[in-house]
Design a protein around this motif. Structure first.
Motif, PDB file in Angstrom:
ATOM      1  N   THR A 219      -0.939 142.915  24.176  1.00 27.08           N
ATOM      2  CA  THR A 219       0.461 141.978  24.278  1.00 27.08           C
ATOM      3  C   THR A 219       1.496 142.822  25.208  1.00 27.08           C
ATOM      4  O   THR A 219       2.203 142.317  26.116  1.00 27.08           O
ATOM      5  CB  THR A 219       0.623 141.524  22.908  1.00 27.08           C
TER       6      THR A 219
ATOM      7  N   PRO B 107      -2.387 130.639  17.614  1.00 27.86           N
ATOM      8  CA  PRO B 107      -3.562 130.884  16.614  1.00 27.86           C
ATOM      9  C   PRO B 107      -4.950 131.198  17.249  1.00 27.86           C
ATOM     10  O   PRO B 107      -5.168 130.437  17.810  1.00 27.86           O
ATOM     11  CB  PRO B 107      -3.387 129.727  15.728  1.00 27.86           C
ATOM     12  N   LYS B 108      -5.430 132.056  16.824  1.00 23.87           N
ATOM     13  CA  LYS B 108      -6.766 132.398  17.006  1.00 23.87           C
ATOM     14  C   LYS B 108      -8.003 131.492  16.460  1.00 23.87           C
ATOM     15  O   LYS B 108      -7.879 131.449  14.931  1.00 23.87           O
ATOM     16  CB  LYS B 108      -7.271 133.856  17.074  1.00 23.87           C
ATOM     17  N   LEU B 109      -8.850 130.890  17.016  1.00 24.76           N
ATOM     18  CA  LEU B 109      -9.904 129.600  16.468  1.00 24.76           C
ATOM     19  C   LEU B 109     -10.593 130.562  15.083  1.00 24.76           C
ATOM     20  O   LEU B 109     -10.689 130.163  14.039  1.00 24.76           O
ATOM     21  CB  LEU B 109     -10.782 129.441  17.400  1.00 24.76           C
ATOM     22  N   ARG B 110     -10.926 131.944  15.450  1.00 27.75           N
ATOM     23  CA  ARG B 110     -11.608 132.493  14.531  1.00 27.75           C
ATOM     24  C   ARG B 110     -10.729 132.829  13.202  1.00 27.75           C
ATOM     25  O   ARG B 110     -11.313 132.763  12.259  1.00 27.75           O
ATOM     26  CB  ARG B 110     -12.191 133.686  15.101  1.00 27.75           C
ATOM     27  N   ASP B 111      -9.658 133.283  13.372  1.00 23.18           N
ATOM     28  CA  ASP B 111      -8.920 133.414  12.163  1.00 23.18           C
ATOM     29  C   ASP B 111      -8.588 132.282  11.527  1.00 23.18           C
ATOM     30  O   ASP B 111      -8.500 132.158  10.153  1.00 23.18           O
ATOM     31  CB  ASP B 111      -7.524 134.198  12.605  1.00 23.18           C
TER      32      ASP B 111
ATOM     33  N   ARG C 184       2.597 133.165  18.609  1.00 26.53           N
ATOM     34  CA  ARG C 184       1.454 133.626  18.940  1.00 26.53           C
ATOM     35  C   ARG C 184       0.403 132.306  18.914  1.00 26.53           C
ATOM     36  O   ARG C 184       0.692 131.678  17.825  1.00 26.53           O
ATOM     37  CB  ARG C 184       0.859 134.506  17.902  1.00 26.53           C
TER      38      ARG C 184
ATOM     39  N   GLU D 261       0.119 131.593  11.445  1.00 25.91           N
ATOM     40  CA  GLU D 261      -0.172 132.362  12.701  1.00 25.91           C
ATOM     41  C   GLU D 261       0.684 132.236  13.798  1.00 25.91           C
ATOM     42  O   GLU D 261       0.815 133.265  14.375  1.00 25.91           O
ATOM     43  CB  GLU D 261      -1.665 131.902  13.120  1.00 25.91           C
ATOM     44  N   SER D 262       1.410 131.113  13.934  1.00 27.19           N
ATOM     45  CA  SER D 262       2.271 130.944  14.953  1.00 27.19           C
ATOM     46  C   SER D 262       3.592 131.763  15.268  1.00 27.19           C
ATOM     47  O   SER D 262       4.084 131.790  16.160  1.00 27.19           O
ATOM     48  CB  SER D 262       2.412 129.306  15.229  1.00 27.19           C
TER      49      SER D 262
ATOM     50  N   ASN E 164       1.531 135.740  10.687  1.00 20.25           N
ATOM     51  CA  ASN E 164       2.628 136.186  11.895  1.00 20.25           C
ATOM     52  C   ASN E 164       4.082 135.968  11.186  1.00 20.25           C
ATOM     53  O   ASN E 164       4.852 135.407  11.689  1.00 20.25           O
ATOM     54  CB  ASN E 164       2.405 135.445  13.039  1.00 20.25           C
TER      55      ASN E 164
ATOM     56  N   VAL F  78      -6.614 142.798  16.730  1.00 18.86           N
ATOM     57  CA  VAL F  78      -7.320 141.337  16.672  1.00 18.86           C
ATOM     58  C   VAL F  78      -8.552 141.430  17.362  1.00 18.86           C
ATOM     59  O   VAL F  78      -9.149 140.108  17.350  1.00 18.86           O
ATOM     60  CB  VAL F  78      -6.263 140.493  16.993  1.00 18.86           C
ATOM     61  N   LYS F  79      -8.943 142.340  18.078  1.00 21.10           N
ATOM     62  CA  LYS F  79     -10.271 142.324  19.076  1.00 21.10           C
ATOM     63  C   LYS F  79     -11.330 143.215  18.529  1.00 21.10           C
ATOM     64  O   LYS F  79     -10.816 144.351  17.850  1.00 21.10           O
ATOM     65  CB  LYS F  79      -9.859 142.821  20.305  1.00 21.10           C
TER      66      LYS F  79
END
Lengths: 100, 611
Positions: B128, B437-441, B435, B303-304, B34, B155-156
Motif C-alpha cells: 500500500t 475487502p478481500k474475497l478470501r478474508d 480498504r 474490513e472496509s 480494519n 495479507v499476501k
C-alpha cells in the motif's frame, strides 16, 4: 415389550444421558471439571491396570485454550479464566457509583 | 531462550496488521478487521522456521504507548516488561509498524527500543505504501534506529518471508535499556520527525481517495444519512436474500424427516429422530443462511474501514446518552454475539464508560436471536412491499434491531443521570485507510461463523433439543386421558407452572417452556417450540403451527421479549469475568428482565385491545 422396542428405549436413554452431560458441560463447566478430575484420579492410580490408567488420563479435564473473543461456544472457557486486568492497582472490580 | 526455540512477541500500534501477520506465520485464523482494538487478549501460536527452530509467536493487543490506559494495553505493557503473571519475557520483540503511517507508528518503535530487549522492526503494508508513492530508505532507517528492519505484506502469501529469514537467524543485540522519563518521552516526537525527514518520502499524509470519501461519510448530515441507509439495507438484505434459502432448507428437512420416519419402526426412537432431530434441530439449521448474510455485511463493513467513521459520527449522540464513540465498535460486535462485544470493551480506557458499555451490550440483537425473529416474522407478518420496494418483513426485522438500540440508549441515558461521575471524555480514535475487502478474508470469516453456528447446533442446541423432546414425551398420558398426551408430560407441567408468570404478557405454556432452554442458547427456543408442537401432534411446519395456535398479540409480545430479555448464561458469565462483580451480573439480569416484561406487557395488551 418387544426386543426392537427395548433397543429403541436403550438408544433413547443413552441419547438423553449424553445430552444431560453436554448441557452440564456447557452450564456448569467448573463443577463437571471437578467431577472429571476426581474420576481421573480414581482411575489413574498406580495399582490399577494399564487400561484403567489410560482411561483415567483421558478423563483429565483440559484447560480451555481459547478466550471467547470470537463468540460464545467457541472455546468453552466461560468462567474459569481469571480476568486479565485483575491485578493490583487496576480498576477491578468495575463498580457502578451512583449519585449520593 | 533455548537454541531450538524462540519466543517472539508481536507488538505495535492498533490496526497495523499484527494479527494478520500472526495468522500468516502460524496458519491461525484469529479475527482481523480494519479498525483499532480487534485483539484484546494475548494469543499464542507456533511456527516451525526453515532451520527447524520452533518459533512461539505471541500476538498482543495494539497500543499507542507503553504507558497503558486500558486493560488490553496493560497486557501488552506487562508482557513486554516481563511482569505479566505466568508469562516468560519474550526473547525477541517484533515491532510491527504501518508503513503508510510511520509518523504515528515510529514513536512506539522508539519506546519499545528503550526496553532494552532484542527488537526487529517489521514495516507492514509495504504494498500500500508503494502504491501511494511512499518511499522508505530501509537501510538508512535501520541504521538510524539501530534495529534490523524488514518489509512485510501480511495479507499476501509469502509476505512475511523477509521477517521469517530475519528471526530464523541470529537474535539481534538488544539496545541499551533507557530509564523512562517524561522529558525523554516528549523528545520521542522530535526523534520521529528527524527519522522521517531523513528516510521517508511521502507525497501526501493521507490517501486522496480516503479524503474524498471522508468528505461524504464524515459529513454531519450526509454521513448520518449514509449510515442509516447502510444499516437499513443490511437488514433488508438479511430477509430478502436469506429467506428463500431458509425456506428451502426447512422444506428439505421436513421431507427428509418424513421419509426417515416412514422407514423406521414406530416407537420412541422414531419420535426422537422425527420430532426432535429433524423437526427441532432442522428448523434451527434452516436459519443459517440468514445468519451468514448478516455476517457477510458485518465482515465487509469491518474490513472496509467504515466502522471507525460510524463511531466518529455517532460520538455526539452517544455522549448524550452517557456513552462515547469508543463504545460503538464493542456494541456493533455485539450484533454478532454479546461475548466478543463485552470483551471488546477492554479497549475503552475509562472504567465508568466501560461498565456502561458492558451493561448495555446485551441489548444489541445478537445473531442467536435472528432465528427467533425470522420464525415469528415469517409466521405473522405478511409478505408485502411498502412503496413497492421495501419488504415489510425486512422492515419489521429492522424495527426489532432498532428497538434494541433505542433500549440501550435509554438505559445509557438513565445510568448517566444516576451516576456520580458526569464528566465527558473526548473521543480519540484513529481512522484507518479505506480498504476493499478481500474475497478470501470474507470467505474465511463466513466459514468461521458458519462453523461456530454448526458447533453450537451439534453441541448444546442438540443436547437441549433431546432433553426438550424427553420432557415433552415422558411420562405418557394415563389411561382414559381426555387431553393431548403432551399436557401430561413433564414439559406440560413445567410449562403450565411457568405460565402463571408469563400469561399477563400473552405467552402460552409452550412458549413459557421454550424460554428455559433459550437461556442456555437463544436459538434453542426455536428448536424447543418445534419439538413441543411436533410432539403435541402439529404438522406442516413450526411457522404454520404458531400462526394457528397463538394470536398476533402474543407473537409481537414474544418478539419484544427477545429484544430485551436477559441474555444467555454465557453472556452473564462473561460480565462476571470482565467486571469481577456478581453485583453487575444481578444488575444486568434484573434490569433486562424488568424491561423485557414491561415492554412485552405493553405490546401484548395494546395489540389485544386493537385487534
Amino acid at each position: 415389550m418387544s426386543g426392537g422396542l427395548l433397543v429403541q428405549y436403550v438408544i433413547v436413554g443413552l441419547a438423553v444421558l449424553a445430552s444431560v452431560w453436554i448441557v452440564l458441560r456447557k452450564l456448569a463447566r467448573k463443577t463437571t471439571n471437578r467431577w472429571l478430575a476426581a474420576a481421573s484420579i480414581h482411575f489413574n492410580q498406580p495399582n490399577r491396570g494399564a487400561l484403567a490408567r489410560a482411561f483415567g488420563r483421558r478423563l483429565q479435564p483440559t484447560e480451555a485454550t481459547g478466550d471467547c473473543s470470537d463468540g460464545c461456544s467457541t472455546c468453552g472457557a466461560c468462567g474459569p479464566k481469571p480476568p486479565a486486568a485483575a491485578r493490583p492497582g487496576e480498576p477491578m472490580p468495575l463498580e457502578f457509583r451512583s449519585r449520593q | 531462550m533455548s537454541a531450538s526455540s524462540l519466543r517472539i512477541a508481536l507488538v505495535g500500534n492498533p490496526n497495523c496488521g499484527k494479527t494478520a501477520l500472526f495468522n500468516l506465520l502460524t496458519g491461525g485464523r484469529q479475527k482481523v478487521a480494519n479498525y483499532a482494538g480487534v485483539t484484546v487478549e494475548r494469543k499464542e501460536g507456533r511456527f516451525m522456521a526453515p532451520s527447524g527452530r520452533l518459533l512461539q509467536i505471541l500476538d498482543l493487543p495494539g497500543t499507542y504507548s507503553l504507558e497503558a490506559n486500558s486493560p488490553d494495553e496493560q497486557i501488552t505493557r506487562d508482557i513486554c516488561a516481563g511482569t505479566f503473571p505466568g508469562e516468560a519475557v519474550p526473547d525477541l520483540i517484533v515491532c510491527v509498524a504501518d508503513a503508510t503511517n510511520l509518523r504515528l507508528h515510529l514513536r512506539f518503535v522508539l519506546e519499545v527500543k528503550r526496553l532494552g530487549r532484542p527488537v526487529v522492526l517489521a514495516l507492514n503494508m509495504m504494498d500500500t505504501a508503494r502504491s501511494r508513492g511512499i518511499v522508505i530508505d530501509v537501510p538508512e532507517l535501520s541504521r538510524r534506529l539501530g534495529l534490523p528492519v524488514v518489509e512485510t505484506v501480511a495479507v499476501k502469501r509469502g509476505g512475511a518471508q523477509a521477517l521469517i529469514e530475519r528471526v530464523d537467524g541470529e537474535v539481534p543485540a538488544a539496545a541499551p535499556r533507557q530509564p523512562d522519563d517524561a522529558g525523554d518521552r516528549a523528545d520521542l516526537h522530535a526523534q520521529v520527525r528527524e527519522l522521517l525527514a531523513a528516510t521517508v518520502t511521502m507525497p501526501r499524509v493521507t490517501a486522496e481517495i480516503d479524503d474524498a470519501l471522508d468528505r461524504w461519510t464524515l459529513h454531519p448530515v450526509f454521513g448520518l444519512a449514509i449510515l442509516a441507509v447502510v444499516m437499513f439495507l443490511v437488514f433488508q438484505a438479511v430477509y430478502s436474500l436469506g429467506k428463500p434459502m431458509t425456506d428451502a432448507i426447512g422444506d428439505g428437512f421436513g421431507w427428509l424427516g418424513a421419509h426417515v420416519a416412514a422407514w423406521m419402526p414406530a416407537g420412541p426412537l422414531q419420535s426422537l429422530v422425527n420430532d426432535g432431530l429433524f423437526g427441532g434441530l432442522g428448523t434451527v439449521l434452516g436459519f443459517l443462511p440468514e445468519i451468514l448474510v448478516l455476517f457477510f455485511f458485518i465482515i465487509v463493513l469491518e474490513e472496509s474501514g467504515y466502522l471507525p467513521r460510524a463511531a466518529f459520527l455517532l460520538d455526539r449522540l452517544m455522549l448524550s446518552v452517557g456513552l462515547t464513540g469508543r463504545s460503538f465498535i464493542p456494541l456493533l460486535s455485539s450484533f454478532a454475539c454479546a461475548i466478543p462485544g463485552i470483551m471488546g470493551t477492554r479497549s475503552i480506557t475509562d472504567p465508568r464508560d466501560r461498565l456502561t458499555t458492558i451493561l448495555i451490550a446485551p441489548l444489541m440483537t445478537c445473531s442467536a436471536r435472528l432465528p427467533v425473529y425470522a420464525l415469528l416474522i415469517g409466521a405473522f407478518i405478511p409478505i408485502h412491499y411498502v412503496f413497492g420496494v421495501f419488504n415489510l418483513q425486512g422492515l419489521v426485522l429492522f424495527a426489532l434491531y432498532l428497538a434494541g438500540i433505542l433500549g440501550a440508549m435509554l438505559v445509557g441515558w438513565v445510568m448517566k443521570h444516576i451516576r456520580r461521575d458526569k464528566s465527558e471524555h473526548a473521543l480519540m480514535m484513529e481512522l484507518p485507510s479505506y480498504r476493499l475487502p478481500k474475497l478470501r478474508d470474507v470467505a474465511i470469516g463466513l466459514y468461521e461463523r458458519g462453523m461456530i453456528f454448526l458447533r453450537r447446533l451439534t453441541g448444546v442446541i442438540l443436547g437441549l433439543t433431546v432433553l426438550m423432546w424427553f420432557l415433552s414425551t415422558f411420562p405418557g398420558a394415563p389411561e382414559g386421558a381426555t387431553r393431548p398426551a403432551i399436557e401430561y408430560s413433564f414439559a406440560g407441567y413445567i410449562g403450565r407452572a411457568l405460565q402463571y408468570v408469563f400469561a399477563p404478557i400473552g405467552f402460552n405454556w409452550q412458549i413459557s417452556l421454550a424460554l428455559i432452554p433459550a437461556f442456555a442458547a437463544r436459538e434453542t427456543a426455536v428448536a424447543a417450540l418445534a419439538t413441543v408442537y411436533l410432539v403435541g401432534g402439529e404438522s406442516g411446519g413450526l411457522g404454520q403451527a404458531l400462526a394457528g395456535q397463538i394470536p398476533l398479540a402474543s407473537a409481537l409480545s414474544l418478539l419484544v421479549w427477545f429484544a430485551y430479555a436477559p441474555q444467555c448464561m454465557s453472556t452473564l458469565a462473561i460480565i462476571k469475568r470482565e467486571t469481577d462483580s456478581w453485583r453487575n451480573v444481578a444488575i444486568s439480569f434484573g434490569y433486562m428482565f424488568v424491561m423485557a416484561y414491561t415492554a412485552s406487557f405493553i405490546v401484548y395488551q395494546v395489540t389485544r385491545a386493537l385487534t
